[in-house]
Design a protein around this motif. Structure first.
Motif, PDB file in Angstrom:
ATOM      1  N   LEU A  72       0.831  -1.215   0.000  1.00 48.90           N
ATOM      2  CA  LEU A  72       0.000   0.000   0.000  1.00 48.90           C
ATOM      3  C   LEU A  72       0.860   1.258   0.000  1.00 48.90           C
ATOM      4  O   LEU A  72       0.504   2.257  -0.632  1.00 48.90           O
ATOM      5  N   VAL A 107      -9.691   8.437  -1.617  1.00 47.49           N
ATOM      6  CA  VAL A 107     -10.322   7.168  -1.252  1.00 47.49           C
ATOM      7  C   VAL A 107      -9.328   6.284  -0.501  1.00 47.49           C
ATOM      8  O   VAL A 107      -9.666   5.657   0.506  1.00 47.49           O
ATOM      9  N   GLY A 108      -8.093   6.245  -0.980  1.00 49.95           N
ATOM     10  CA  GLY A 108      -7.068   5.440  -0.318  1.00 49.95           C
ATOM     11  C   GLY A 108      -6.817   5.881   1.108  1.00 49.95           C
ATOM     12  O   GLY A 108      -6.738   5.060   2.027  1.00 49.95           O
ATOM     13  N   LEU A 110      -8.851   7.520   3.069  1.00 48.53           N
ATOM     14  CA  LEU A 110     -10.031   7.248   3.893  1.00 48.53           C
ATOM     15  C   LEU A 110     -10.178   5.759   4.205  1.00 48.53           C
ATOM     16  O   LEU A 110     -10.431   5.375   5.357  1.00 48.53           O
ATOM     17  N   VAL A 111      -9.994   4.917   3.197  1.00 43.49           N
ATOM     18  CA  VAL A 111     -10.155   3.471   3.401  1.00 43.49           C
ATOM     19  C   VAL A 111      -9.021   2.907   4.259  1.00 43.49           C
ATOM     20  O   VAL A 111      -9.263   2.210   5.253  1.00 43.49           O
ATOM     21  N   VAL A 112      -7.783   3.198   3.890  1.00 43.72           N
ATOM     22  CA  VAL A 112      -6.649   2.685   4.657  1.00 43.72           C
ATOM     23  C   VAL A 112      -6.650   3.290   6.063  1.00 43.72           C
ATOM     24  O   VAL A 112      -6.368   2.592   7.045  1.00 43.72           O
ATOM     25  N   ALA A 114      -9.263   4.261   7.837  1.00 43.07           N
ATOM     26  CA  ALA A 114     -10.310   3.596   8.627  1.00 43.07           C
ATOM     27  C   ALA A 114      -9.924   2.162   8.970  1.00 43.07           C
ATOM     28  O   ALA A 114     -10.096   1.726  10.120  1.00 43.07           O
ATOM     29  N   LEU A 115      -9.392   1.435   7.993  1.00 43.91           N
ATOM     30  CA  LEU A 115      -8.982   0.051   8.260  1.00 43.91           C
ATOM     31  C   LEU A 115      -7.868  -0.017   9.306  1.00 43.91           C
ATOM     32  O   LEU A 115      -7.866  -0.917  10.153  1.00 43.91           O
ATOM     33  N   SER A 116      -6.945   0.914   9.252  1.00 46.63           N
ATOM     34  CA  SER A 116      -5.846   0.898  10.219  1.00 46.63           C
ATOM     35  C   SER A 116      -6.322   1.244  11.631  1.00 46.63           C
ATOM     36  O   SER A 116      -5.690   0.851  12.610  1.00 46.63           O
ATOM     37  N   ASP A 119      -8.975  -2.189  12.226  1.00 49.06           N
ATOM     38  CA  ASP A 119      -8.372  -3.509  12.080  1.00 49.06           C
ATOM     39  C   ASP A 119      -6.852  -3.368  12.121  1.00 49.06           C
ATOM     40  O   ASP A 119      -6.159  -3.605  11.142  1.00 49.06           O
ATOM     41  N   TRP A 129      -0.672   6.246   4.407  1.00 44.67           N
ATOM     42  CA  TRP A 129      -2.072   6.579   4.642  1.00 44.67           C
ATOM     43  C   TRP A 129      -2.632   6.009   5.941  1.00 44.67           C
ATOM     44  O   TRP A 129      -3.793   6.245   6.274  1.00 44.67           O
ATOM     45  N   SER A 130      -1.849   5.273   6.708  1.00 46.85           N
ATOM     46  CA  SER A 130      -2.334   4.708   7.972  1.00 46.85           C
ATOM     47  C   SER A 130      -2.764   5.809   8.928  1.00 46.85           C
ATOM     48  O   SER A 130      -2.123   6.874   9.005  1.00 46.85           O
TER      49      SER A 130
END
Length: 160
Positions: A72, A107-108, A110-112, A114-116, A119, A129-130
């Protein structure tokens, strides 16, 4: 003699690609790389270089520790490179590439991000992006927003 002067004037005239109306009053010229746009391009270039160096180092030295995170980071570096180049280039095609790159970046992040947060096991090591770019003073979160605003303000005119 007058005929020769008229022919010479025709050859030295400004090309028609730099004239005509546009949405931003610039006569159809690229204005994405002027004024504050230069600063935006410079910040993207710094992120392209730093993300590329970070991803390269991580992939070469400790890829097995967190392959998803490091891939990523490499993807983020590629997005920053594309955004840097496309923001600096003139033309409607480069404008579209800029918009796509900056949207992918947003988008990257926001998604990364949120996932970081939700999860953290999947992200044992940070990426650019973490945590929404916390390691980079949240600039990765703000940069695409500023980029989209700049692109909207400097969008090319629509053909009638």
């Amino acid at each position: 003699m007058e005929e020769a002067r008229r022919v010479k004037d025709q050859h030295t005239a400004v090309p028609s690609t730099t004239t005509g109306p546009s949405a931003n009053g610039t006569g159809g010229r690229n204005t994405r790389n002027t004024g504050p746009g230069r600063l935006l391009i410079a910040v993207y270039a710094v992120f392209a270089i730093s993300a590329s160096a970070r991803a390269g180092y991580q992939i070469l030295t400790k890829f097995s520790e967190a392959p998803l995170a490091y891939l990523l980071s490499a993807f983020a570096a590629l997005v920053y490179v594309v955004a840097t180049v496309s923001l600096a280039k003139a033309g409607s095609t480069w404008f579209k590439v800029s918009v796509a790159a900056v949207l992918v970046e947003l988008v990257g992040v926001l998604v990364v991000g949120a996932l970081s947060v939700f999860d953290s096991v999947a992200f044992p090591h940070e990426t650019v992006w973490s945590l929404f770019g916390r390691g980079y003073a949240f600039i990765p979160l703000l940069l695409p927003i500023l980029g989209l605003v700049w692109l909207y303000r400097r969008r090319p005119a629509r053909n009638a």
